[in-house]
Write a protein that holds these residues in place. Structure first.
Motif, mmCIF file in Angstrom:
data_model
loop_
_atom_site.group_PDB
_atom_site.id
_atom_site.type_symbol
_atom_site.label_atom_id
_atom_site.label_comp_id
_atom_site.label_asym_id
_atom_site.label_seq_id
_atom_site.Cartn_x
_atom_site.Cartn_y
_atom_site.Cartn_z
ATOM 1 N N LEU A 181 0.830 -1.212 0.000
ATOM 2 C CA LEU A 181 0.000 0.000 0.000
ATOM 3 C C LEU A 181 0.861 1.257 0.000
ATOM 4 N N PHE A 182 2.109 1.131 0.441
ATOM 5 C CA PHE A 182 2.957 2.310 0.627
ATOM 6 C C PHE A 182 4.120 2.384 -0.350
ATOM 7 N N LEU A 183 4.049 1.604 -1.424
ATOM 8 C CA LEU A 183 5.072 1.705 -2.463
ATOM 9 C C LEU A 183 5.151 3.153 -2.947
ATOM 10 N N GLY A 184 6.348 3.710 -2.975
ATOM 11 C CA GLY A 184 6.546 5.088 -3.403
ATOM 12 C C GLY A 184 6.515 6.098 -2.277
ATOM 13 N N LEU A 185 6.141 5.671 -1.065
ATOM 14 C CA LEU A 185 6.109 6.587 0.074
ATOM 15 C C LEU A 185 7.533 6.942 0.481
ATOM 16 N N ALA A 194 1.037 6.587 7.780
ATOM 17 C CA ALA A 194 0.828 6.657 6.344
ATOM 18 C C ALA A 194 1.572 7.821 5.699
ATOM 19 N N HIS A 195 2.104 8.737 6.493
ATOM 20 C CA HIS A 195 2.796 9.915 5.968
ATOM 21 C C HIS A 195 4.305 9.742 5.970
ATOM 22 N N GLY A 196 4.775 8.581 6.372
ATOM 23 C CA GLY A 196 6.197 8.298 6.338
ATOM 24 C C GLY A 196 6.533 7.102 7.202
ATOM 25 N N LEU A 197 7.361 6.211 6.681
ATOM 26 C CA LEU A 197 7.769 5.002 7.400
ATOM 27 C C LEU A 197 9.277 4.838 7.306
ATOM 28 N N ASP A 198 9.888 4.296 8.363
ATOM 29 C CA ASP A 198 11.251 3.821 8.230
ATOM 30 C C ASP A 198 11.202 2.304 8.115
ATOM 31 N N CYS A 199 12.365 1.655 8.027
ATOM 32 C CA CYS A 199 12.360 0.227 7.690
ATOM 33 C C CYS A 199 11.653 -0.609 8.753
ATOM 34 N N SER A 200 12.004 -0.403 10.018
ATOM 35 C CA SER A 200 11.359 -1.190 11.069
ATOM 36 C C SER A 200 9.956 -0.694 11.367
ATOM 37 N N GLY A 201 9.701 0.590 11.069
ATOM 38 C CA GLY A 201 8.347 1.117 11.225
ATOM 39 C C GLY A 201 7.361 0.428 10.301
ATOM 40 N N LEU A 202 7.791 0.106 9.085
ATOM 41 C CA LEU A 202 6.939 -0.647 8.160
ATOM 42 C C LEU A 202 6.574 -1.998 8.759
ATOM 43 N N ILE A 203 7.552 -2.716 9.270
ATOM 44 C CA ILE A 203 7.312 -4.045 9.825
ATOM 45 C C ILE A 203 6.408 -3.953 11.056
ATOM 46 N N HIS A 204 6.728 -3.033 11.953
ATOM 47 C CA HIS A 204 5.953 -2.875 13.186
ATOM 48 C C HIS A 204 4.501 -2.521 12.884
ATOM 49 N N THR A 205 4.280 -1.586 11.966
ATOM 50 C CA THR A 205 2.926 -1.088 11.726
ATOM 51 C C THR A 205 2.080 -2.112 10.983
ATOM 52 N N VAL A 206 2.663 -2.820 10.022
ATOM 53 C CA VAL A 206 1.933 -3.917 9.378
ATOM 54 C C VAL A 206 1.563 -4.967 10.414
ATOM 55 N N GLY A 266 15.891 9.816 1.786
ATOM 56 C CA GLY A 266 16.144 10.230 0.410
ATOM 57 C C GLY A 266 15.600 9.267 -0.610
ATOM 58 N N LYS A 267 15.154 8.095 -0.146
ATOM 59 C CA LYS A 267 14.566 7.111 -1.060
ATOM 60 C C LYS A 267 13.117 6.834 -0.667
ATOM 61 N N ARG A 268 12.470 6.005 -1.467
ATOM 62 C CA ARG A 268 11.063 5.697 -1.257
ATOM 63 C C ARG A 268 10.876 4.207 -1.020
ATOM 64 N N LEU A 269 9.765 3.858 -0.419
ATOM 65 C CA LEU A 269 9.479 2.454 -0.158
ATOM 66 C C LEU A 269 9.379 1.723 -1.487
ATOM 67 N N GLU A 270 10.075 0.604 -1.604
ATOM 68 C CA GLU A 270 10.166 -0.067 -2.897
ATOM 69 C C GLU A 270 10.210 -1.577 -2.726
ATOM 70 N N ASN A 271 9.901 -2.275 -3.812
ATOM 71 C CA ASN A 271 9.963 -3.731 -3.895
ATOM 72 C C ASN A 271 10.958 -4.046 -5.001
ATOM 73 N N GLU A 272 12.137 -4.517 -4.625
ATOM 74 C CA GLU A 272 13.228 -4.592 -5.599
ATOM 75 C C GLU A 272 14.136 -5.780 -5.307
ATOM 76 N N PRO A 273 14.937 -6.190 -6.305
ATOM 77 C CA PRO A 273 15.930 -7.240 -6.066
ATOM 78 C C PRO A 273 16.966 -6.763 -5.056
ATOM 79 N N LEU A 274 17.573 -7.699 -4.332
ATOM 80 C CA LEU A 274 18.653 -7.356 -3.419
ATOM 81 C C LEU A 274 19.896 -6.938 -4.205
ATOM 82 N N THR A 275 20.464 -5.801 -3.842
ATOM 83 C CA THR A 275 21.705 -5.358 -4.472
ATOM 84 C C THR A 275 22.878 -6.170 -3.903
#
Length: 288
Positions: A181-185, A194-206, A266-275
């Protein structure tokens, strides 16, 4: 120490009453405008939140108030487990963001869309705009709406279509759907809304929407959740990342593409391959 509840849609938790800058005034106002605050910040300004903000609390979330000073309250948040304090995540918030705990009710429900209007009555006037992850106690149901208990002895109505029962079973597909739901946030240090998430915030809130009380920070999530061999991780599980000799600093959902995550400021929530860099720092996996 006393129990209280957040009586604004989103309250940002600070390291101290002196931490907010002038640009942060919308977030610390008696009626905070977190959406406007987030939109006002460029990357450099967001980087300045490191060492200032800690997490965010959502409407009706309980807190323990330890002390008060100059319009600020030192609190711990029991819904956000942390190794920093056995009672919950610690920090400071404006005292104006606190009210009395909602009246007793049953059947916790969570807002499962980015934002939802709390209404005075079914189909009526909006009282507040609440964020994804807000958990409320339901009181009654009528014509496609649920009445919920709110702080200071009040109540309001939410459309059933925006809600999810905390008791409803879930699986990997649901976890990923909610995260997507937050791709691009845009990434927000300390964000859990919903106005901003960090990495662990995404996991915690879901997790909160799914009825799970997940630790707030990535290193605590790695230490607390059921660890599994990295090669056995499946979509919906978690990947954890750390540098040599350092604690875990990043987490994301395993996905078919690679990883669904809030990357960094500086980046947005994304679904991407591991670099290659991510693969070099991948140190653990866990079952969510």
């Amino acid at each position: 120490m006393k129990l209280a509840a957040i009586n604004v849609p989103i309250s940002t938790v600070w390291t101290s009453p002196d931490a907010p800058r002038d640009i942060d005034a919308p977030a610390t106002a008696a009626q905070p405008d977190v959406a406007g605050w987030a939109k006002s910040m460029d990357t450099e300004t967001r980087l300045g939140l490191h060492g200032r903000t800690l997490t965010q609390l959502l409407f009706a979330e309980p807190v323990l108030v330890r002390s008060e000073r100059d319009g600020w309250s030192e609190i711990t948040a029991p819904w956000q487990p942390s190794s920093q304090d056995e009672l919950g995540y610690p920090g400071w918030i404006p005292s104006s963001h606190l009210g009395e705990l909602p009246e007793s009710a049953s059947d916790p429900i969570a807002i499962a869309v980015p934002t939802a209007s709390l209404l005075a009555e079914p189909g009526g006037q909006a009282l507040a705009e609440l964020s994804f992850g807000t958990v409320l106690a339901s009181m009654e149901h009528a014509d496609g709406y649920t009445r919920v208990a709110t702080p200071d002895g009040g109540s309001g109505w939410l459309a059933d279509a925006v809600l999810r029962s905390a008791a409803e079973p879930s699986g990997a597909e649901e976890r990923l759907r909610l995260g997507e739901l937050f791709l691009g946030l845009e990434y927000l240090w300390g964000g859990t809304s919903a106005h901003g998430l960090d990495c662990s915030g995404l996991i915690h809130t879901v997790g909160r929407v799914l009825g799970l009380r997940t630790p707030r920070d990535a290193h605590d999530q790695a230490d607390t959740l059921e660890n599994i061999p990295i090669e056995e991780a499946q979509p919906g599980d978690l990947y954890f990342f750390a540098r040599d000799g350092k604690p875990v600093h990043h987490v994301g959902f395993v996905s078919e593409a690679g990883m669904l995550h809030a990357s960094e400021t500086g980046k947005r929530l994304e679904n991407e391959p591991l670099t290659d860099e991510r693969r070099a720092t991948l140190v653990a996996a866990a079952r969510f």
